[in-house]
Design an enzyme around this catalytic site. Sequence first.
Site, PDB file in Angstrom:
ATOM      1  N   TYR A  57      10.678  67.861 -25.135  1.00 49.08           N
ATOM      2  CA  TYR A  57      10.224  67.956 -23.736  1.00 49.08           C
ATOM      3  C   TYR A  57       8.828  67.366 -23.549  1.00 49.08           C
ATOM      4  CZ  TYR A  57      14.572  70.191 -22.927  1.00 49.08           C
ATOM      5  OH  TYR A  57      15.927  70.385 -22.837  1.00 49.08           O
ATOM      6  N   VAL A  94      14.194  69.114 -13.308  1.00 47.19           N
ATOM      7  CA  VAL A  94      12.928  69.632 -13.835  1.00 47.19           C
ATOM      8  C   VAL A  94      11.777  68.693 -13.471  1.00 47.19           C
ATOM      9  CG1 VAL A  94      14.102  70.866 -15.694  1.00 47.19           C
ATOM     10  CG2 VAL A  94      13.202  68.578 -16.151  1.00 47.19           C
ATOM     11  N   ASP A  95      12.082  67.536 -12.861  1.00 49.57           N
ATOM     12  CA  ASP A  95      10.999  66.671 -12.391  1.00 49.57           C
ATOM     13  C   ASP A  95      10.397  67.259 -11.118  1.00 49.57           C
ATOM     14  OD1 ASP A  95      12.214  65.581  -9.907  1.00 49.57           O
ATOM     15  OD2 ASP A  95      13.600  64.533 -11.241  1.00 49.57           O
ATOM     16  N   HIS A 110      16.527  75.368 -12.572  1.00 53.61           N
ATOM     17  CA  HIS A 110      16.604  75.072 -14.011  1.00 53.61           C
ATOM     18  C   HIS A 110      15.221  74.836 -14.607  1.00 53.61           C
ATOM     19  CE1 HIS A 110      21.120  73.659 -13.750  1.00 53.61           C
ATOM     20  NE2 HIS A 110      20.969  74.962 -13.582  1.00 53.61           N
ATOM     21  N   CYS A 118       5.500  82.189 -21.193  1.00 54.83           N
ATOM     22  CA  CYS A 118       5.130  82.965 -22.368  1.00 54.83           C
ATOM     23  C   CYS A 118       6.209  84.020 -22.642  1.00 54.83           C
ATOM     24  CB  CYS A 118       3.765  83.628 -22.150  1.00 54.83           C
ATOM     25  SG  CYS A 118       3.306  84.707 -23.516  1.00 54.83           S
ATOM     26  N   THR A 178      24.802  65.450  -8.113  1.00 51.39           N
ATOM     27  CA  THR A 178      25.068  66.364  -9.227  1.00 51.39           C
ATOM     28  C   THR A 178      26.539  66.286  -9.601  1.00 51.39           C
ATOM     29  OG1 THR A 178      25.011  68.667  -9.987  1.00 51.39           O
ATOM     30  CG2 THR A 178      25.150  68.344  -7.602  1.00 51.39           C
TER      31      THR A 178
HETATM   32  C1  BJW Z   1      24.062  59.502  -8.200  1.00 52.61           C
HETATM   33  C2  BJW Z   1      23.211  58.444  -8.357  1.00 52.61           C
HETATM   34  C3  BJW Z   1      22.686  57.926  -7.185  1.00 52.61           C
HETATM   35  C4  BJW Z   1      23.820  58.964 -10.302  1.00 52.61           C
HETATM   36  N1  BJW Z   1      23.011  58.474  -6.008  1.00 52.61           N
HETATM   37  N2  BJW Z   1      24.374  60.036  -7.038  1.00 52.61           N
HETATM   38  C5  BJW Z   1      31.920  79.071 -16.598  1.00 52.61           C
HETATM   39  C6  BJW Z   1      31.449  79.646 -15.449  1.00 52.61           C
HETATM   40  C7  BJW Z   1      30.089  79.933 -15.289  1.00 52.61           C
HETATM   41  C8  BJW Z   1      29.180  79.615 -16.284  1.00 52.61           C
HETATM   42  C9  BJW Z   1      29.656  79.044 -17.425  1.00 52.61           C
HETATM   43  C10 BJW Z   1      30.992  78.805 -17.599  1.00 52.61           C
HETATM   44  N3  BJW Z   1      31.172  78.282 -18.832  1.00 52.61           N
HETATM   45  C11 BJW Z   1      29.959  78.192 -19.418  1.00 52.61           C
HETATM   46  C12 BJW Z   1      29.024  78.635 -18.569  1.00 52.61           C
HETATM   47  C13 BJW Z   1      27.596  78.683 -18.791  1.00 52.61           C
HETATM   48  C14 BJW Z   1      26.832  77.381 -18.658  1.00 52.61           C
HETATM   49  C15 BJW Z   1      27.648  76.213 -18.103  1.00 52.61           C
HETATM   50  O1  BJW Z   1      27.719  75.940 -16.937  1.00 52.61           O
HETATM   51  N4  BJW Z   1      28.264  75.433 -18.980  1.00 52.61           N
HETATM   52  C16 BJW Z   1      29.074  74.304 -18.510  1.00 52.61           C
HETATM   53  C17 BJW Z   1      28.689  73.044 -19.287  1.00 52.61           C
HETATM   54  C18 BJW Z   1      30.515  74.682 -18.604  1.00 52.61           C
HETATM   55  N5  BJW Z   1      25.744  77.659 -17.747  1.00 52.61           N
HETATM   56  C19 BJW Z   1      24.653  78.285 -18.178  1.00 52.61           C
HETATM   57  O2  BJW Z   1      24.512  78.615 -19.357  1.00 52.61           O
HETATM   58  C20 BJW Z   1      23.596  78.582 -17.143  1.00 52.61           C
HETATM   59  N6  BJW Z   1      23.238  79.943 -17.224  1.00 52.61           N
HETATM   60  C21 BJW Z   1      24.119  80.911 -16.915  1.00 52.61           C
HETATM   61  O3  BJW Z   1      25.231  80.654 -16.475  1.00 52.61           O
HETATM   62  O4  BJW Z   1      23.643  82.166 -17.130  1.00 52.61           O
HETATM   63  C22 BJW Z   1      24.592  83.222 -17.113  1.00 52.61           C
HETATM   64  C23 BJW Z   1      25.489  83.062 -18.335  1.00 52.61           C
HETATM   65  C24 BJW Z   1      24.925  83.005 -19.576  1.00 52.61           C
HETATM   66  C25 BJW Z   1      25.758  82.875 -20.699  1.00 52.61           C
HETATM   67  C26 BJW Z   1      27.127  82.736 -20.542  1.00 52.61           C
HETATM   68  C27 BJW Z   1      27.681  82.760 -19.266  1.00 52.61           C
HETATM   69  C28 BJW Z   1      26.849  82.934 -18.155  1.00 52.61           C
HETATM   70  C29 BJW Z   1      22.331  77.784 -17.429  1.00 52.61           C
HETATM   71  C30 BJW Z   1      22.513  76.334 -17.147  1.00 52.61           C
HETATM   72  C31 BJW Z   1      21.257  75.575 -17.545  1.00 52.61           C
HETATM   73  C32 BJW Z   1      21.421  74.099 -17.365  1.00 52.61           C
HETATM   74  N7  BJW Z   1      20.346  73.428 -17.973  1.00 52.61           N
HETATM   75  C33 BJW Z   1      20.383  71.987 -18.034  1.00 52.61           C
HETATM   76  C34 BJW Z   1      19.547  71.422 -19.179  1.00 52.61           C
HETATM   77  C35 BJW Z   1      18.121  71.675 -19.140  1.00 52.61           C
HETATM   78  C36 BJW Z   1      17.522  71.026 -20.334  1.00 52.61           C
HETATM   79  C37 BJW Z   1      17.057  69.621 -20.070  1.00 52.61           C
HETATM   80  O5  BJW Z   1      16.556  69.343 -18.967  1.00 52.61           O
HETATM   81  O6  BJW Z   1      17.128  68.817 -21.009  1.00 52.61           O
HETATM   82  O7  BJW Z   1      20.023  71.458 -16.764  1.00 52.61           O
HETATM   83  S1  BJW Z   1      21.985  71.316 -18.329  1.00 52.61           S
HETATM   84  C38 BJW Z   1      21.702  69.859 -17.423  1.00 52.61           C
HETATM   85  O8  BJW Z   1      22.791  69.770 -16.491  1.00 52.61           O
HETATM   86  C39 BJW Z   1      20.401  70.074 -16.629  1.00 52.61           C
HETATM   87  C40 BJW Z   1      20.860  69.740 -15.231  1.00 52.61           C
HETATM   88  O9  BJW Z   1      20.049  70.380 -14.282  1.00 52.61           O
HETATM   89  C41 BJW Z   1      22.298  70.177 -15.217  1.00 52.61           C
HETATM   90  C42 BJW Z   1      23.122  69.556 -14.137  1.00 52.61           C
HETATM   91  O10 BJW Z   1      23.226  68.176 -14.328  1.00 52.61           O
HETATM   92  P1  BJW Z   1      23.282  67.233 -13.054  1.00 52.61           P
HETATM   93  O11 BJW Z   1      22.026  67.322 -12.306  1.00 52.61           O
HETATM   94  O12 BJW Z   1      24.512  67.485 -12.320  1.00 52.61           O
HETATM   95  O13 BJW Z   1      23.265  65.787 -13.758  1.00 52.61           O
HETATM   96  P2  BJW Z   1      24.495  64.922 -14.290  1.00 52.61           P
HETATM   97  O14 BJW Z   1      23.945  63.865 -15.173  1.00 52.61           O
HETATM   98  O15 BJW Z   1      25.558  65.762 -14.863  1.00 52.61           O
HETATM   99  O16 BJW Z   1      25.110  64.254 -12.989  1.00 52.61           O
HETATM  100  C43 BJW Z   1      24.417  63.286 -12.249  1.00 52.61           C
HETATM  101  C44 BJW Z   1      25.274  62.939 -11.047  1.00 52.61           C
HETATM  102  O17 BJW Z   1      24.522  62.074 -10.218  1.00 52.61           O
HETATM  103  C45 BJW Z   1      26.577  62.208 -11.411  1.00 52.61           C
HETATM  104  O18 BJW Z   1      27.656  62.848 -10.728  1.00 52.61           O
HETATM  105  C46 BJW Z   1      26.372  60.784 -10.893  1.00 52.61           C
HETATM  106  O19 BJW Z   1      27.545  60.202 -10.368  1.00 52.61           O
HETATM  107  C47 BJW Z   1      25.361  61.020  -9.797  1.00 52.61           C
HETATM  108  N8  BJW Z   1      24.492  59.884  -9.532  1.00 52.61           N
HETATM  109  N9  BJW Z   1      23.123  58.171  -9.743  1.00 52.61           N
HETATM  110  C48 BJW Z   1      23.895  59.532  -6.010  1.00 52.61           C
HETATM  111  N10 BJW Z   1      21.846  56.860  -7.236  1.00 52.61           N
END
Ligand code: BJW
Length: 237
Positions: A57, A94-95, A110, A118, A178
């Site tokens: 990070y 996170v930006d 997120h 801490c 997203t």
């Molecule tokens: C454009 C474009 C342009 C490109 N114009 N568009 C089932 C139900 C509920 C929960 C779960 C479940 N199974 C598992 C879970 C838990 C898990 C989860 O969801 N896992 C899945 C993978 C299945 N979730 C969690 O653990 C969350 N906590 C939680 O649920 O707590 C309770 C719990 C705990 C334990 C067990 C169960 C429940 C926490 C989630 C934390 C996510 N953190 C991250 C990483 C941070 C680290 C880092 O920054 O390196 O956050 S994951 C990563 O993905 C990051 C993002 O915020 C997040 C979402 O990604 P995003 O923003 O959608 O990006 P992309 O790349 O996926 O998509 C980009 C999109 O943009 C694409 O569609 C392109 O087409 C588009 N695009 N250019 C318009 N110009």
Amino acid sequence: MNGQYKHILVLTGAGISAESGLATFRDADGLWNNHKVDDVATIEAFERNPAFVHQFYNDMKPELLKAKPNSAHLALAKLEKEYAGEVNIVTQNVDTLHEKAGSQKVYHIHGQINQAVCLNCGRVLETWDDVDTQTRCPHCGISGMMKPNIVFFGESLLYMDKVTQLLSNCDLFVSVGTSGVVYPAAGFVQTAKYHGAKTYEFNLEAASNNYLFNEHVYGKCGETLPSFVYELLESVK
Ligand code: BJW
């Protein structure tokens, strides 16, 4: 489009920052191409090797610090400033590009790259400097307990009480850039819809949860979102 929306909620993801030059997570040249998710983005990875995760990070910070908001971020800031109703942004990013664009009501569910939390006292250190396994908490004075304030898989999201309230109150829900695969954010559209909101998806292509949206606008959001905001602003004149 009509001018009846009183509470607009915008959910943003990595795609909104793509046109600012920032990599998304899951696209072809995504952030995790050179890393396993399990090595950097889980709480277990941090517990196993905190120095590596801090470095991952820290390495991201210079690029995110110098990144500039694009026309999609600017359009949302304009909407918040000029729209007669309420506009809130819930971002998974996170930006800090929404803040740089001038948006004020932004909830980073997120976490933020420029913060560390801490694990001893729970308070937050705001910094663009490197944070590591020796960093001292300015609040409680304990060293070596700082974690990047990034929500890893398996951790609870931030601001969820506020988000729950916003989801139940909004009458327009707009999702921007997203992929709809990470929960609970991917399910927000369902909650908003349940409470009666109209739902729009803005993305390059259909997201995983696209069937949950009433309307779909495909293309670069830097091009599609400004005209949508313009129409919203015009609709209340
Ligand atoms: C454009 C474009 C342009 C490109 N114009 N568009 C089932 C139900 C509920 C929960 C779960 C479940 N199974 C598992 C879970 C838990 C898990 C989860 O969801 N896992 C899945 C993978 C299945 N979730 C969690 O653990 C969350 N906590 C939680 O649920 O707590 C309770 C719990 C705990 C334990 C067990 C169960 C429940 C926490 C989630 C934390 C996510 N953190 C991250 C990483 C941070 C680290 C880092 O920054 O390196 O956050 S994951 C990563 O993905 C990051 C993002 O915020 C997040 C979402 O990604 P995003 O923003 O959608 O990006 P992309 O790349 O996926 O998509 C980009 C999109 O943009 C694409 O569609 C392109 O087409 C588009 N695009 N250019 C318009 N110009």
